[in-house]
Write a protein that holds these residues in place. Structure first.
Motif, PDB file in Angstrom:
ATOM      1  N   HIS A   6       0.811  -1.220   0.000  1.00 24.04           N
ATOM      2  CA  HIS A   6       0.000   0.000   0.000  1.00 24.04           C
ATOM      3  C   HIS A   6       0.839   1.262   0.000  1.00 24.04           C
ATOM      4  N   CYS A   7       1.919   1.236   0.781  1.00 25.62           N
ATOM      5  CA  CYS A   7       2.706   2.475   0.892  1.00 25.62           C
ATOM      6  C   CYS A   7       4.158   2.289   0.477  1.00 25.62           C
ATOM      7  N   GLY A   8       4.576   1.031   0.248  1.00 25.45           N
ATOM      8  CA  GLY A   8       5.929   0.791  -0.243  1.00 25.45           C
ATOM      9  C   GLY A   8       7.018   0.721   0.803  1.00 25.45           C
ATOM     10  N   ARG A   9       6.677   0.951   2.091  1.00 17.44           N
ATOM     11  CA  ARG A   9       7.717   0.845   3.120  1.00 17.44           C
ATOM     12  C   ARG A   9       8.295  -0.573   3.121  1.00 17.44           C
ATOM     13  N   ALA A  10       9.615  -0.702   3.313  1.00 17.84           N
ATOM     14  CA  ALA A  10      10.289  -2.001   3.272  1.00 17.84           C
ATOM     15  C   ALA A  10      10.774  -2.404   4.663  1.00 17.84           C
ATOM     16  N   TYR A  11      10.732  -3.709   4.909  1.00 20.83           N
ATOM     17  CA  TYR A  11      11.104  -4.251   6.215  1.00 20.83           C
ATOM     18  C   TYR A  11      12.001  -5.471   6.048  1.00 20.83           C
ATOM     19  N   ALA A  12      12.893  -5.678   7.016  1.00 23.20           N
ATOM     20  CA  ALA A  12      13.546  -6.975   7.178  1.00 23.20           C
ATOM     21  C   ALA A  12      12.887  -7.654   8.366  1.00 23.20           C
ATOM     22  N   VAL A  13      12.479  -8.903   8.186  1.00 22.31           N
ATOM     23  CA  VAL A  13      11.836  -9.616   9.281  1.00 22.31           C
ATOM     24  C   VAL A  13      12.850 -10.543   9.927  1.00 22.31           C
ATOM     25  N   GLU A  14      13.107 -10.309  11.195  1.00 16.65           N
ATOM     26  CA  GLU A  14      14.089 -11.104  11.938  1.00 16.65           C
ATOM     27  C   GLU A  14      13.397 -11.727  13.137  1.00 16.65           C
ATOM     28  N   ALA A  15      13.426 -13.050  13.206  1.00 16.69           N
ATOM     29  CA  ALA A  15      12.750 -13.779  14.290  1.00 16.69           C
ATOM     30  C   ALA A  15      11.277 -13.388  14.377  1.00 16.69           C
ATOM     31  N   GLY A  16      10.671 -13.174  13.195  1.00 14.78           N
ATOM     32  CA  GLY A  16       9.238 -12.908  13.150  1.00 14.78           C
ATOM     33  C   GLY A  16       8.841 -11.472  13.384  1.00 14.78           C
ATOM     34  N   VAL A  17       9.819 -10.619  13.672  1.00 17.37           N
ATOM     35  CA  VAL A  17       9.500  -9.225  13.984  1.00 17.37           C
ATOM     36  C   VAL A  17      10.048  -8.315  12.892  1.00 17.37           C
ATOM     37  N   PRO A  18       9.209  -7.516  12.262  1.00 16.61           N
ATOM     38  CA  PRO A  18       9.672  -6.626  11.204  1.00 16.61           C
ATOM     39  C   PRO A  18      10.518  -5.469  11.747  1.00 16.61           C
ATOM     40  N   ARG A  19      11.584  -5.194  11.059  1.00 18.65           N
ATOM     41  CA  ARG A  19      12.413  -4.025  11.377  1.00 18.65           C
ATOM     42  C   ARG A  19      12.412  -3.149  10.131  1.00 18.65           C
ATOM     43  N   PRO A  20      11.989  -1.891  10.264  1.00 24.53           N
ATOM     44  CA  PRO A  20      11.930  -1.022   9.081  1.00 24.53           C
ATOM     45  C   PRO A  20      13.323  -0.812   8.501  1.00 24.53           C
ATOM     46  N   LEU A  21      13.440  -0.833   7.177  1.00 21.37           N
ATOM     47  CA  LEU A  21      14.739  -0.635   6.526  1.00 21.37           C
ATOM     48  C   LEU A  21      15.077   0.837   6.382  1.00 21.37           C
ATOM     49  N   HIS A  22      14.032   1.683   6.558  1.00 20.51           N
ATOM     50  CA  HIS A  22      14.251   3.125   6.483  1.00 20.51           C
ATOM     51  C   HIS A  22      13.489   3.778   7.631  1.00 20.51           C
TER      52      HIS A  22
END
Lengths: 205, 205, 205
Positions: free
Chosen positions: C187-203
């Motif tokens: 929807h908005c294009g924000r990117a995440y890395a998911v580590e141990a099931g928890v998203p961490r924003p890349l920006h």
């Protein structure tokens, strides 16, 4: 805003509305709450904000009613009861809008009214829903957010929607267990005999 | 506090706030409730205490809204609807705080708004939660404490979280059954034909 | 009723009660709400009607608290949080009426108090129940009507009673998925890395 307990009387927030005449000593009623005419409220009660007590409700001594709760006609809160924030009581199993076509003559008499009693010392967790025509037993506890569709035995904790029995619970509010012969609360030491699944205190509470 | 129904007009508790100009004859609005500007409310309605009606909501005739309910923009309550105490309506599926970083431009238009309509004669039990973008059918009933995530067919009772179909229900509010050919309410005698699971009244309600 | 945002200060409805002295610029507090003494509320917040904020609660900037919510002592709402209508927070796991026999000395100290924090940007759906002693993670979302009994990880959507993990959720409030290596919100294009099931924003959000 003076917050001292009154020596001889009750305390009302200036923005509370109290039409009732019988409010017990030491009782406090907070802002934006309304107690209707004819209600009797005991001593040392706390009624939070945005509470409504309808004519025909009964509230004992040392009762706490947290914010946003309505105590309708037909609801009895015995001594020492705790009602958490946002708890919803009901007194009509098949409600229809009073002047609607579907209601017919339903509201011409009080036949629709199904009273509920919350027995001494019981506690109802926040945002629980209590269907009508029920009894919540002495020192029972209803978990937060539960939907109670059947009566609750004394000293019993119920959880969920619909609410189911989870464990036994002490007068102090903590769960307890036993070996089938002896039951004691690990937190306060009160002792119980459990007969047919229902705890009976071995000493006065 | 005069409780007679007015002959020519509506009745407001002195502690109700009514910014709206179109309130129907015989309608009553109780203490600590607020009806915003531009709202139209029909005749012979009862709005309990601590009720909020937002600009953009629509309320028909003979509607009951019990205490502590908010009727938001986008919510329509048709004639003869009953809304129990503490019912929560929603109108935004993905709410974010309006001025928050995450909201972005979500609230620059009304694209977020998902309207809900509660059809004629329906009843919503106390403390139910009504998700948005739904239709609650004519004379449907939502059980107390239910969480309604999908539209409800006419003359249908839904219970639970998420709410599921439990039985058919009459205009009088009582469940009814039949043998596949004939359906009649054992309480009021109204007759229905059930087609594709949805009751159609055989006579005018 | 002037509805313009104030240039230099906050806006109070004439029927709101505010005992607090620290209310941020651009914050609005609506009718029949009460903010107790000593509370600090940040900038650009919206507190709806029939809201109660107790001494000891903390409310950050750009927070929305919809109608009928109580923010008790021990509850912290960080920046950008959304709290839906009728949400019930708790701060006492084993409540008893304060002056009751069963309560004993429970309320002689603050040992009963279990604080809850709602982290930055999180949203709590209408009529949800939030048990006490919990953390609702950054940009997490609680579904409407859910009963939250355990802490919620950041960027996680929980639903039901008791609330269970349903999906990951973006800062914009929409669910998102990925292939195990890359995650982006459709929807908005924000990117995440998911580590141990928890998203961490890349920006930065």
């Amino acid at each position: 805003m003076p917050m001292e307990y009154p020596q001889d009387g009750f305390w009302l927030h200036p923005d509370a509305l109290v039409d009732a005449e019988c409010i017990g000593k030491g009782t406090r009623i907070y802002a934006f709450s309304h107690v209707m005419a004819g209600v009797t409220i005991g001593e040392q009660c706390n009624l939070g904000e945005h509470v409504y007590v309808e004519t025909g409700a009964v509230i004992g001594n040392r009762v706490t009613v947290k914010n946003g709760v309505q105590v309708w006609e037909g609801i009895t809160l015995e001594d020492d009861v705790f009602v958490g924030p946002g708890v919803v009581f009901l007194n009509d199993r098949y409600p229809r809008s009073r002047f609607s076509v579907g209601a017919g003559d339903r509201y011409q008499t009080k036949g629709w009214l199904e009273p509920t009693v919350v027995r001494e010392g019981a506690a109802i967790g926040g945002n629980a829903t209590i269907l009508c025509g029920l009894e919540i037993g002495r020192y029972a506890t209803v978990g937060a957010g539960a939907v109670v569709t059947r009566s609750v035995a004394p000293h019993t904790l119920v959880l969920g929607a619909p609410a189911l029995v989870h464990s036994l619970i002490c007068a102090c509010g903590k769960p307890f267990a036993g070996d089938g012969r002896e039951y004691a609360c690990p937190h306060c030491g009160r002792a119980y005999a459990v007969e047919a699944g229902v705890p009976r205190p071995l000493h006065a509470t």
